[in-house]
Design a protein around this motif. Structure first.
Motif, PDB file in Angstrom:
ATOM      1  N   ARG A   1      11.480  80.859  40.264  1.00  0.00           N
ATOM      2  CA  ARG A   1      12.087  79.627  39.778  1.00  0.00           C
ATOM      3  C   ARG A   1      13.235  79.266  40.710  1.00  0.00           C
ATOM      4  O   ARG A   1      14.146  80.050  40.937  1.00  0.00           O
ATOM      5  CB  ARG A   1      12.607  79.809  38.354  1.00  0.00           C
ATOM      6  CG  ARG A   1      13.216  78.547  37.779  1.00  0.00           C
ATOM      7  CD  ARG A   1      13.532  78.714  36.288  1.00  0.00           C
ATOM      8  NE  ARG A   1      14.181  77.540  35.747  1.00  0.00           N
ATOM      9  CZ  ARG A   1      13.574  76.416  35.416  1.00  0.00           C
ATOM     10  NH1 ARG A   1      12.277  76.301  35.578  1.00  0.00           N
ATOM     11  NH2 ARG A   1      14.260  75.402  34.918  1.00  0.00           N
TER      12      ARG A   1
ATOM     13  N   TYR B   1      15.514  75.551  42.009  1.00  0.00           N
ATOM     14  CA  TYR B   1      15.757  74.117  41.835  1.00  0.00           C
ATOM     15  C   TYR B   1      15.095  73.604  40.560  1.00  0.00           C
ATOM     16  O   TYR B   1      14.484  72.550  40.532  1.00  0.00           O
ATOM     17  CB  TYR B   1      15.271  73.317  43.052  1.00  0.00           C
ATOM     18  CG  TYR B   1      15.824  73.795  44.361  1.00  0.00           C
ATOM     19  CD1 TYR B   1      17.195  73.856  44.583  1.00  0.00           C
ATOM     20  CD2 TYR B   1      14.975  74.210  45.384  1.00  0.00           C
ATOM     21  CE1 TYR B   1      17.703  74.303  45.791  1.00  0.00           C
ATOM     22  CE2 TYR B   1      15.466  74.653  46.597  1.00  0.00           C
ATOM     23  CZ  TYR B   1      16.834  74.701  46.792  1.00  0.00           C
ATOM     24  OH  TYR B   1      17.331  75.148  47.994  1.00  0.00           O
ATOM     25  N   ARG B   2      15.159  74.407  39.497  1.00  0.00           N
ATOM     26  CA  ARG B   2      14.602  74.075  38.184  1.00  0.00           C
ATOM     27  C   ARG B   2      13.079  73.927  38.192  1.00  0.00           C
ATOM     28  O   ARG B   2      12.502  73.321  37.304  1.00  0.00           O
ATOM     29  CB  ARG B   2      15.240  72.816  37.623  1.00  0.00           C
ATOM     30  CG  ARG B   2      16.688  73.007  37.262  1.00  0.00           C
ATOM     31  CD  ARG B   2      17.176  71.846  36.487  1.00  0.00           C
ATOM     32  NE  ARG B   2      18.333  71.312  37.187  1.00  0.00           N
ATOM     33  CZ  ARG B   2      18.996  70.266  36.797  1.00  0.00           C
ATOM     34  NH1 ARG B   2      18.614  69.609  35.739  1.00  0.00           N
ATOM     35  NH2 ARG B   2      20.037  69.856  37.475  1.00  0.00           N
ATOM     36  N   ASN B   3      12.431  74.449  39.217  1.00  0.00           N
ATOM     37  CA  ASN B   3      10.969  74.403  39.298  1.00  0.00           C
ATOM     38  C   ASN B   3      10.407  75.814  39.277  1.00  0.00           C
ATOM     39  O   ASN B   3      10.921  76.701  39.961  1.00  0.00           O
ATOM     40  CB  ASN B   3      10.527  73.716  40.599  1.00  0.00           C
ATOM     41  CG  ASN B   3      10.896  72.252  40.613  1.00  0.00           C
ATOM     42  OD1 ASN B   3      10.567  71.519  39.696  1.00  0.00           O
ATOM     43  ND2 ASN B   3      11.602  71.832  41.649  1.00  0.00           N
ATOM     44  N   ASN B   4       9.351  76.003  38.508  1.00  0.00           N
ATOM     45  CA  ASN B   4       8.624  77.272  38.510  1.00  0.00           C
ATOM     46  C   ASN B   4       7.492  77.171  39.515  1.00  0.00           C
ATOM     47  O   ASN B   4       6.830  76.132  39.608  1.00  0.00           O
ATOM     48  CB  ASN B   4       8.044  77.561  37.120  1.00  0.00           C
ATOM     49  CG  ASN B   4       9.128  77.805  36.103  1.00  0.00           C
ATOM     50  OD1 ASN B   4      10.161  78.382  36.405  1.00  0.00           O
ATOM     51  ND2 ASN B   4       8.912  77.356  34.883  1.00  0.00           N
TER      52      ASN B   4
END
Length: 158
Positions: free
Chosen positions: A69, A71-74
């Motif tokens: 995870r 930059y707030r992305n999985n």
């Protein structure tokens, strides 16, 4: 044992750091060689509490996947082991080309010099990695990882 992190010159497309850890090489190697324990070693904070798939003991050509995870992305990173020498070296390559390398050099039977290197010389998008400051971010992550190893194996109460 009070140790410090040393910057290692690994060339223009690599960042490398080294620390002396109060543990035998095989103990540290065993930790790194199990990708399911990767969250315990992740100094970047991107791998924590995410799924890992693959063998519990790496070997040459082994493939493993690590949930991450950032930059707030999985997302999932697929990694292939490119070098594996028991108690000495582990290197894996990301599907986009960058490599992570661990080297373990016994100083004494109970002390090991550990070098971790991130090399983006074979990366498919090296300019993008530089623009997003990955060399700087990975240098800091490696330092955090080595500090965590120092603390894990430091003599005395935990």
């Amino acid at each position: 044992m009070n140790t410090s992190i040393t910057v290692v010159d690994a060339g223009g497309t690599a960042v490398s750091r080294q620390a002396t850890i109060a543990a035998p090489a095989h103990q540290i190697f065993d930790l790194v060689a199990d990708p399911h324990r990767r969250p315990e070693l992740d100094g970047s904070g991107t791998v924590r509490d995410t799924p890992v798939s693959g063998p519990h003991r790496l070997s040459t050509d082994a493939v493993f996947r690590v949930g991450m995870r950032k930059y707030r992305n999985n997302y999932t990173s697929t990694l292939t082991v490119t070098e594996f020498e028991t108690n000495q070296t582990i290197e894996w390559q990301h599907s986009l080309g960058q490599r992570w390398r661990w080297e373990f050099e016994p100083v004494t039977p109970t002390i090991t010099r550990v070098t971790e290197t991130w090399d983006y010389g074979d990366a498919k998008l090296p300019l993008m990695l530089k623009l997003f400051r990955w060399p700087t971010l990975n240098a800091a992550a490696i330092e955090n990882t080595l500090r965590e190893l120092e603390a894990r194996f430091a003599p005395g109460p935990k």
